[in-house]
Design an enzyme around this catalytic site. Sequence first.
Site, PDB file in Angstrom:
ATOM      1  N   CYS A 107     -20.841 -11.630   7.921  1.00 37.03           N
ATOM      2  CA  CYS A 107     -19.692 -11.407   7.029  1.00 37.03           C
ATOM      3  C   CYS A 107     -18.481 -12.218   7.487  1.00 37.03           C
ATOM      4  CB  CYS A 107     -19.337  -9.917   6.998  1.00 37.03           C
ATOM      5  SG  CYS A 107     -20.556  -8.904   6.128  1.00 37.03           S
ATOM      6  N   CYS A 188     -20.629 -11.901   2.366  1.00 41.39           N
ATOM      7  CA  CYS A 188     -19.996 -10.586   2.411  1.00 41.39           C
ATOM      8  C   CYS A 188     -18.652 -10.688   3.119  1.00 41.39           C
ATOM      9  CB  CYS A 188     -20.893  -9.568   3.126  1.00 41.39           C
ATOM     10  SG  CYS A 188     -21.421 -10.046   4.783  1.00 41.39           S
TER      11      CYS A 188
END
Length: 292
Positions: A107, A188
């Site tokens: 992420c 993400c």
Amino acid sequence: MVLLVGVLVLLVSLVVVIVLAAILTPGRDTSSTLLQWKGRGTTKNLREVVLGRCYNYITMVNPELGNKDCLKIWETLQDAFMYKNPCNITTDDYQPLMDLARHPVPCNKSLFWSKTNELVHRYTKIDHNFLTLEDTLLGYIADQVSWCGDPAGPGINYESCPKWTECESNPSTVYWKMASKMFAEEACGVVQVMLNGSIDAGAFRSSSIFGSVEIFNLDPNKVSTIQIWLMHNIGGPKRDSCTGYSITRLKSILEERNFIVSCEDNYRPVWLFQCVSEPGHEDCRLCFCGIQ
């Protein structure tokens, strides 16, 4: 005598079977005439290039993927295009390869780009906080490499491959669209995109892979914010800005999909990086002012 005749009949039968098999086997044309295209042909020693890159990636670049089977990845790639018309490649051809080589992207590290190829990859080489598609396994093994098949033997065309202008369903276009889709799906947290504000066509183009594939496969449930870095060439021209038409359109598309969007003209870390190669330029003198 009877035995000799029997042997001859058996041999003739075998020859007939072999000839018929060669004629009727789908996708195998043993003629020597290759299809001619406008793009560069398959990269020489493609097998060695792909295997070498794959082994380097899983041992040196990303050892966490050490369990990936590079030989199987090569064989699956080969099966996707060999002896096939290079204008009839489908997503089904590549899906087994995508499944084999897929891996998570941490992420806050995904960095998308459009028309900033050289700059973005020079930057990620020194700032390892970000990863482009070309920094993933699928991108790493295929970057700057070309390949295509041909119904004629030996099944690979080393002389020429189709450009996307000749046919869209070619091995390269289908591969990169699928890899781009997967890269977007894995994103993400905070996501970055580096665009070029110095080109005439506008920084955001809906026809680009970023504009037609990647932004529509970002998941609003996984991605919190999209940060746009609008970069200009040192010395300009400055044809687009964060308040320009194309970026406004991009923001609108993303906001409609429930993303939080921000934009920065000449994101400072990248701008400073650009100025390293031209420290005497007027734009860079302004850039470096205030740095002690």
